[in-house]
Design a protein around this motif. Structure first.
Motif, PDB file in Angstrom:
ATOM      1  N   THR A   2      33.358  27.569  93.971  1.00 60.70           N
ATOM      2  CA  THR A   2      33.251  26.171  93.563  1.00 60.70           C
ATOM      3  C   THR A   2      31.781  25.830  93.314  1.00 60.70           C
ATOM      4  OG1 THR A   2      32.928  25.260  95.782  1.00 60.70           O
ATOM      5  CG2 THR A   2      35.207  25.651  95.064  1.00 60.70           C
ATOM      6  N   MET A   3      31.536  24.749  92.599  1.00 60.57           N
ATOM      7  CA  MET A   3      30.148  24.388  92.317  1.00 60.57           C
ATOM      8  C   MET A   3      29.418  23.950  93.592  1.00 60.57           C
ATOM      9  SD  MET A   3      30.345  20.790  90.203  1.00 60.57           S
ATOM     10  CE  MET A   3      30.926  19.246  90.939  1.00 60.57           C
ATOM     11  N   GLU A   4      30.150  23.558  94.632  1.00 60.82           N
ATOM     12  CA  GLU A   4      29.513  23.212  95.899  1.00 60.82           C
ATOM     13  C   GLU A   4      29.102  24.445  96.695  1.00 60.82           C
ATOM     14  OE1 GLU A   4      30.826  19.156  97.814  1.00 60.82           O
ATOM     15  OE2 GLU A   4      32.626  20.285  97.303  1.00 60.82           O
ATOM     16  N   GLU A   5      29.599  25.609  96.302  1.00 61.39           N
ATOM     17  CA  GLU A   5      29.235  26.853  96.975  1.00 61.39           C
ATOM     18  C   GLU A   5      28.106  27.589  96.266  1.00 61.39           C
ATOM     19  OE1 GLU A   5      33.529  28.196  98.878  1.00 61.39           O
ATOM     20  OE2 GLU A   5      33.138  28.621  96.770  1.00 61.39           O
ATOM     21  N   MET A   6      27.674  27.078  95.117  1.00 62.13           N
ATOM     22  CA  MET A   6      26.619  27.739  94.350  1.00 62.13           C
ATOM     23  C   MET A   6      25.266  27.567  95.034  1.00 62.13           C
ATOM     24  SD  MET A   6      28.266  29.131  91.974  1.00 62.13           S
ATOM     25  CE  MET A   6      26.945  29.687  90.892  1.00 62.13           C
ATOM     26  N   PRO A   7      24.382  28.562  94.920  1.00 65.05           N
ATOM     27  CA  PRO A   7      23.040  28.436  95.512  1.00 65.05           C
ATOM     28  C   PRO A   7      22.185  27.455  94.717  1.00 65.05           C
ATOM     29  CG  PRO A   7      23.200  30.467  94.240  1.00 65.05           C
ATOM     30  CD  PRO A   7      24.586  29.877  94.268  1.00 65.05           C
TER      31      PRO A   7
END
Length: 458
Positions: A6-11
């Motif tokens: 998910t985009m919330e898990e991206m660095p």
């Protein structure tokens, strides 16, 4: 096959820092617009021979406008979109800044400052929601909290610009007021290239467009969220319903309790230091400069601790430390302490107080769902600005009538109440997705229902 994330898990990436710059412009402009008027008025009043009432109106018009802008701007943002309001808002801000140059009556400036306040107040909820909705969950607190630092930078730069423009002469105040149009226009053109929030689009039933934005920014293997974005109509009163009223009460109360002493003490630091016995020479102004620098420096450890230890401890304990420090100042106000010791007390107070200020941007953007996130942030912003203006207005009168010790005790008591409110009400949202953070009430209800059912069966 690559794992879907998910985009919330991206660095953290360059895109996130670009969004930080886009959204941080709101806090920067707030600080700049509020700061520049103080320098401009010192020149302007000589030409217009303004009464204290008119000067007071000019000074408070922006804060009153921010109350109105916060109240309505966040709601409109939830209705028509983050990016759309971001553009409209800056157009108004730039136009009002330019028109200030041409005024020939102080009351015209009151009107324009009120309009500027509306625009700045509306920009807060837009900025917070966008930053929250694009941030990685592991860095969301630091990114949102970091926006506070740009207010101090904008405020400091406004004084430097105003100082150097004094050499222009009698018309310098016009150029000072016009100068806020420059960062507004720069930010306006920068924001034209920014994307709309995928979460807002999905909430409005535009999942295809939302997913296209996520893939374009983060890659083909990235999705918006594992939890589906609910499609709910934005209603102003929803921030008080379905359990959210508790969070609105918490945010409005802790934010107000934090800013009332902060704005009051920050505005009158030289006078406070003078009452401690440092009115000779320039030490009260040196102390003011050091203290304000520390206000900004206090953010650095706070941005680290809010992600390492969580939201609750980084709000609760700074409230308590700030309270104790002010109580000590009140108790020692008549003991002729050394300048260095008084300065240390102010530095301790400033470091912890500014550090907890990051939660003004974190909690309102995490505790409310997408369809009312901007509405809630805007409402809380409006309430805090009214509270801060009231505190700043009454502070010098209270200080004159009741003395330094009583003033420090009252400010310390407000922080102590904030400590109690936070101790009993502040939730922990560290490492939660936005959906999880804004659904704490639902999760609590499910746990309670499960507990009740098991107890009945047993």
């Amino acid at each position: 096959m690559n794992k879907v994330r998910t985009m919330e898990e991206m660095p953290l990436s360059g895109f996130h820092f670009k969004m930080f710059a886009y959204t941080g412009g709101s806090a920067f402009l707030d600080g700049y617009i509020i700061g520049i008027i103080a320098v401009a008025l010192s020149v302007m009043q000589l030409q217009f021979n303004m009464s204290l009432t008119v000067m007071g109106l000019i000074g408070t018009a922006t804060l009153v406008g921010m109350f109105v802008g916060g109240m309505i701007g966040g709601y409109i943002t939830d209705l028509i979109g983050r990016k759309t309001m971001f553009i409209i808002d800056l157009l108004v801000m730039a136009l009002a800044s330019i028109l200030q140059f041409f005024i020939d009556d102080p009351m015209q400036l009151v009107v324009l400052r009120f309009i500027l306040g509306i625009a700045v107040g509306a920009d807060y909820p837009i900025a917070g929601t966008l930053m929250a909705e694009f941030s990685p969950k592991k860095n969301r607190g630091a990114l949102l909290g970091g926006l506070v630092g740009l207010w101090y930078i904008g405020y400091a730069i406004s004084y430097l610009i105003g100082y150097f423009m004094l050499s222009i002469g009698d018309a310098s105040w016009r150029w000072m007021l016009l100068s806020s149009a420059i960062p507004a226009l720069i930010l306006l053109f920068a924001r034209l290239n920014m994307p709309e929030s995928p979460r807002w689009l999905a909430n409005k039933g535009k999942e295809k467009e939302a997913n296209a934005i996520v893939r374009k920014i983060f890659g083909e293997e990235v999705i918006m969220s594992e939890e589906p974005e609910t499609k709910e109509k934005t209603t102003f009163l929803d921030m008080f319903r379905n359990g959210y009223g508790k969070w609105m009460l918490f945010v409005a109360v802790f934010w107000s309790l934090q800013v009332v002493p902060t704005f009051a003490i920050g505005t009158y630091i030289p006078e406070i230091l003078a009452q401690f016995g440092f009115a000779n020479g320039t030490r009260e102004y040196l102390g003011s400069a050091v203290i304000n620098i520390v206000y900004l420096a206090g953010l650095i450890p706070a941005l680290y601790f809010v992600e390492k230890y969580g939201r609750r401890p980084t709000l609760i304990w700074p409230f308590l430390v700030s309270s104790i420090t002010l109580f000590v100042m009140g108790a020692t106000s008549g003991l002729n302490l050394s300048f260095a010791l008084i300065l240390v007390l102010f530095i301790v107070y400033g470091t912890f107080n500014t550090g907890m200020g990051i939660h003004q941007w974190i909690y309102p953007n995490e505790l409310f769902p997408t369809h009312i996130r901007g509405t809630a942030m805007g409402f809380a912003t409006g309430i805090s600005r009214i509270a801060s203006s009231i505190g700043t207005f009454f502070f010098p009168s209270f200080l004159a009538h009741y003395g330094l010790a009583a003033t420090m005790y009252v400010c310390g008591a407000l922080f102590f109440i904030g400590f109690l409110v936070s101790l009993f009400m502040a939730p922990e949202t560290k490492n939660m997705s936005l959906t999880q953070a804004s659904s704490i009430n639902k999760f609590s209800s499910l746990k309670q229902d499960s507990f009740t059912s098991n107890k009945t069966i047993n």
